[in-house]
Motif scaffolding. Sequence first.
Motif, PDB file in Angstrom:
ATOM      1  N   GLY A 193       0.785  -1.227   0.000  1.00  0.00           N
ATOM      2  CA  GLY A 193       0.000   0.000   0.000  1.00  0.00           C
ATOM      3  C   GLY A 193       0.818   1.278   0.000  1.00  0.00           C
ATOM      4  O   GLY A 193       0.289   2.374   0.230  1.00  0.00           O
ATOM      5  N   TRP A 194       2.120   1.158  -0.273  1.00  0.00           N
ATOM      6  CA  TRP A 194       3.018   2.317  -0.349  1.00  0.00           C
ATOM      7  C   TRP A 194       3.835   2.240  -1.634  1.00  0.00           C
ATOM      8  O   TRP A 194       4.157   1.151  -2.105  1.00  0.00           O
ATOM      9  CB  TRP A 194       3.990   2.324   0.828  1.00  0.00           C
ATOM     10  CG  TRP A 194       3.386   2.565   2.176  1.00  0.00           C
ATOM     11  CD1 TRP A 194       2.764   1.636   2.975  1.00  0.00           C
ATOM     12  CD2 TRP A 194       3.364   3.795   2.891  1.00  0.00           C
ATOM     13  NE1 TRP A 194       2.360   2.224   4.143  1.00  0.00           N
ATOM     14  CE2 TRP A 194       2.716   3.550   4.131  1.00  0.00           C
ATOM     15  CE3 TRP A 194       3.834   5.086   2.622  1.00  0.00           C
ATOM     16  CZ2 TRP A 194       2.524   4.544   5.086  1.00  0.00           C
ATOM     17  CZ3 TRP A 194       3.650   6.077   3.579  1.00  0.00           C
ATOM     18  CH2 TRP A 194       2.996   5.809   4.793  1.00  0.00           C
ATOM     19  N   PHE A 195       4.248   3.412  -2.147  1.00  0.00           N
ATOM     20  CA  PHE A 195       5.225   3.428  -3.230  1.00  0.00           C
ATOM     21  C   PHE A 195       6.614   3.401  -2.604  1.00  0.00           C
ATOM     22  O   PHE A 195       6.970   4.258  -1.789  1.00  0.00           O
ATOM     23  CB  PHE A 195       5.087   4.662  -4.123  1.00  0.00           C
ATOM     24  CG  PHE A 195       6.263   4.826  -5.051  1.00  0.00           C
ATOM     25  CD1 PHE A 195       6.489   3.899  -6.060  1.00  0.00           C
ATOM     26  CD2 PHE A 195       7.168   5.871  -4.889  1.00  0.00           C
ATOM     27  CE1 PHE A 195       7.605   4.008  -6.889  1.00  0.00           C
ATOM     28  CE2 PHE A 195       8.273   5.987  -5.714  1.00  0.00           C
ATOM     29  CZ  PHE A 195       8.494   5.054  -6.719  1.00  0.00           C
ATOM     30  N   HIS A 196       7.408   2.400  -3.010  1.00  0.00           N
ATOM     31  CA  HIS A 196       8.751   2.210  -2.465  1.00  0.00           C
ATOM     32  C   HIS A 196       9.752   2.998  -3.312  1.00  0.00           C
ATOM     33  O   HIS A 196       9.944   2.701  -4.492  1.00  0.00           O
ATOM     34  CB  HIS A 196       9.109   0.719  -2.478  1.00  0.00           C
ATOM     35  CG  HIS A 196       8.234  -0.123  -1.605  1.00  0.00           C
ATOM     36  ND1 HIS A 196       8.725  -0.884  -0.564  1.00  0.00           N
ATOM     37  CD2 HIS A 196       6.886  -0.322  -1.606  1.00  0.00           C
ATOM     38  CE1 HIS A 196       7.728  -1.513   0.032  1.00  0.00           C
ATOM     39  NE2 HIS A 196       6.595  -1.204  -0.590  1.00  0.00           N
ATOM     40  N   SER A 197      10.418   3.978  -2.705  1.00  0.00           N
ATOM     41  CA  SER A 197      11.291   4.881  -3.469  1.00  0.00           C
ATOM     42  C   SER A 197      12.670   4.305  -3.759  1.00  0.00           C
ATOM     43  O   SER A 197      13.310   4.685  -4.736  1.00  0.00           O
ATOM     44  CB  SER A 197      11.469   6.194  -2.703  1.00  0.00           C
ATOM     45  OG  SER A 197      12.277   5.994  -1.547  1.00  0.00           O
ATOM     46  N   GLY A 198      13.155   3.405  -2.877  1.00  0.00           N
ATOM     47  CA  GLY A 198      14.530   2.938  -3.014  1.00  0.00           C
ATOM     48  C   GLY A 198      15.538   3.855  -2.358  1.00  0.00           C
ATOM     49  O   GLY A 198      16.738   3.558  -2.326  1.00  0.00           O
ATOM     50  N   ASP A 199      15.075   4.993  -1.799  1.00  0.00           N
ATOM     51  CA  ASP A 199      15.962   5.914  -1.100  1.00  0.00           C
ATOM     52  C   ASP A 199      15.972   5.593   0.389  1.00  0.00           C
ATOM     53  O   ASP A 199      14.907   5.414   1.004  1.00  0.00           O
ATOM     54  CB  ASP A 199      15.512   7.366  -1.302  1.00  0.00           C
ATOM     55  CG  ASP A 199      15.806   7.871  -2.700  1.00  0.00           C
ATOM     56  OD1 ASP A 199      16.816   7.438  -3.277  1.00  0.00           O
ATOM     57  OD2 ASP A 199      15.035   8.697  -3.213  1.00  0.00           O
TER      58      ASP A 199
END
Length: 544
Positions: free
Chosen positions: A417-423
């Motif tokens: 349910g979240w967008f994973h940024s990779g940061d």
Amino acid sequence: MSNIYNQGLDKVAANSQPLTPINFLNRTADVYPEKVAIIHGEQKITYRQYRNNVRRLASALVQRGVKPGDTVSIIAANIPAFLDAHYGVPLTGAVLNSINIRLDALAIAFILDHGECDILLTDTAFAPVVKKALALCSRKPLVIDIDDDVECEEAECIGDIEYQALLAEGDENYQGNFIVDEWQSLALNYTSGTTGNPKGVVYSHRGAYLNAVGNNMIWPINNQSVYLWTLPMFHCNGWCFPWTIVAMGGTQVCLRQVEVNAIVNSLIDHQVSHFCGAPIVLNMILNAETELLDKVPRGISIMTAGAPPPATVIKGMESRGFDITQSYGLTEVYGPCVVSEWKAEWDQRNDDERAALKARQGVRYPTQENVDVLDPDTMKVVPADAETIGEIMFRGNTTMKGYLKNDTTTMESFKGGWFHSGDLAVKHPDGFIEIRDRSKDIIISGGENISSVEIESVLYQHSAILEAAVVAKKDEKWGETPCAFVSVKAGKNVTESEIITFCREHMANFKVPKTIVFSELPKTSTGKIQKFILRAKVKELFGD
């Protein structure tokens, strides 16, 4: 039980219209028809003329067969036709695909095919590479040459018709509007394909509208503002500023070349009040000729993003009278949607403390519902202790619709349910987030995580260093050790041992770079240092 608020209170045309940033131009052209909207060299375009050009473009495209859901691609410098396209293309219901001008022919051909390009608007300055791309791709779009004569050497026309001739086919009184749903796709932007083919990020009208409004809520622009285009318009649709500036009735100054003298002279000549740029652009300005910099008006507002800016660069720019706002985002969230929002009580801090506070990425825009730092394994929010590292994740209306024709990657990026940024980042006790690194850029030495960003921040404090970037180098004993690539300021000299000694004085010994490489740093067109090239260079120089 019936609900009284469900009775006779339906959505109808009078109370519900699709949100879209395209409507901003109509309002501003009605209110300020004779105000200068765009400056390009000696050319000045009023809001009336701007709207007429947009309507002509939309009308001509529809006559040429463009329909909702088609893809209209553009590859161009920061010129007026690009600003026209931000309104004229979506007005037809088509999707605007802005292509990075620094890409090679193979990458452009991939984008034209993958995005199923129907129309290609191409700046003649890029004719050689576009011609090769068209020969490589399977699509056969209608090609429209933009023959821009401002600071552009004569180039070959490769298209079916020239841009001004296309506009002449259109109707300046055109009233068509094919936007019927705010979830319609507005734009297609490709991420840089450093580990394979680029991914196509799809924006909605709703998301672009909200982020354009959010920009102005945290970085105010008004009808007296003059905005300089140093940020490429192809990058996240210029961080949505082609829509923000028009909404507020500001003036946009086009800039074909992002070169230090051109930038500084534009700041002076046009009394610029606002511009955006990556930290590398700020550093470039900071190192311009002192005599030229002394002429720049004080109080210019800068929004910077794209990489964590060294506190030294922020401090240096502020000493020159620039007002810095640090923001953060990704292509997948319409550009910046996190801001290092300033608090009045910080005004009393010393210069170093203020610069360090401004270097943090900050808190979410009012138009983005949630941004937090989570443990990607447990999906729990990390403690706000400024030490525990987690992944920055987004949730809200200014998050992309998804990746074009890539359901698997879309689902993975939206996992939980979240967008994973990779940061990777920490969260401070006051809720402000601060990036520590990209997940792939963390250096693991002897079992300890080392932030390349932290080392770079120290390197930028050295008086002889112009630019710096740190990547991992394999090491038999430690697994990995930091390797720093640096470029040196003109007229300055510094040795490897001097840099290493300087680092030892400013950080824990295990974080100090073991290797220094003196080199120019490869950059993207938006000013980001290309660490994947540096990682390859490390292998070339030192082996696996």
